[in-house]
Design a protein around this motif. Structure first.
Motif, PDB file in Angstrom:
ATOM      1  N   ARG A  97       0.830  -1.209   0.000  1.00 37.42           N
ATOM      2  CA  ARG A  97       0.000   0.000   0.000  1.00 37.42           C
ATOM      3  C   ARG A  97       0.865   1.260   0.000  1.00 37.42           C
ATOM      4  O   ARG A  97       0.567   2.236  -0.679  1.00 37.42           O
ATOM      5  N   GLU A  98       1.959   1.244   0.749  1.00 41.60           N
ATOM      6  CA  GLU A  98       2.825   2.417   0.878  1.00 41.60           C
ATOM      7  C   GLU A  98       3.796   2.576  -0.280  1.00 41.60           C
ATOM      8  O   GLU A  98       4.518   3.570  -0.349  1.00 41.60           O
ATOM      9  N   GLY A  99       3.850   1.611  -1.182  1.00 42.16           N
ATOM     10  CA  GLY A  99       4.732   1.707  -2.336  1.00 42.16           C
ATOM     11  C   GLY A  99       6.155   1.263  -2.080  1.00 42.16           C
ATOM     12  O   GLY A  99       7.021   1.466  -2.928  1.00 42.16           O
TER      13      GLY A  99
ATOM     14  N   SER B 222       6.356  -3.134  -5.203  1.00 43.34           N
ATOM     15  CA  SER B 222       5.354  -2.940  -6.254  1.00 43.34           C
ATOM     16  C   SER B 222       4.367  -4.098  -6.345  1.00 43.34           C
ATOM     17  O   SER B 222       3.272  -3.942  -6.894  1.00 43.34           O
TER      18      SER B 222
ATOM     19  N   THR C 149      -1.120  -6.522  -6.456  1.00 45.06           N
ATOM     20  CA  THR C 149      -0.680  -5.135  -6.612  1.00 45.06           C
ATOM     21  C   THR C 149      -1.690  -4.262  -5.875  1.00 45.06           C
ATOM     22  O   THR C 149      -2.754  -4.725  -5.480  1.00 45.06           O
ATOM     23  N   TYR C 150      -1.345  -2.992  -5.727  1.00 44.43           N
ATOM     24  CA  TYR C 150      -2.210  -2.055  -5.024  1.00 44.43           C
ATOM     25  C   TYR C 150      -2.618  -0.950  -5.976  1.00 44.43           C
ATOM     26  O   TYR C 150      -1.789  -0.383  -6.690  1.00 44.43           O
TER      27      TYR C 150
END
Length: 62
Positions: free
Chosen positions: A12-14, A17, A55-56
């Motif tokens: 979520r925070e990157g 990936s 992925t988000y």
């Protein structure tokens, strides 16, 4: 389970990936995932061999 929470937070925070979940882990991982308020932002893509790549997406599809 805390590992799954940490992996989802990092996604979520990157920080990462994507995350890969094997078929042996899927149901335990899914239990953690669906308890999150933001679970609709996570997209899983099934791959050959029973893996799911998550992925988000910041803008979820309802």
């Amino acid at each position: 389970m805390n590992t799954y929470i940490q992996q989802l937070d990092e996604l979520r925070e990157g920080v990462v990936s994507s995350i890969s979940i094997g078929k042996e882990e899927f149901f335990e991982f899914r239990e953690v995932l669906i308890q999150r308020e933001d679970f609709k932002h996570f997209r899983g893509t099934a791959k050959q061999g029973g893996f799911v790549i998550y992925t988000y997406e910041a803008n979820s599809r309802s």
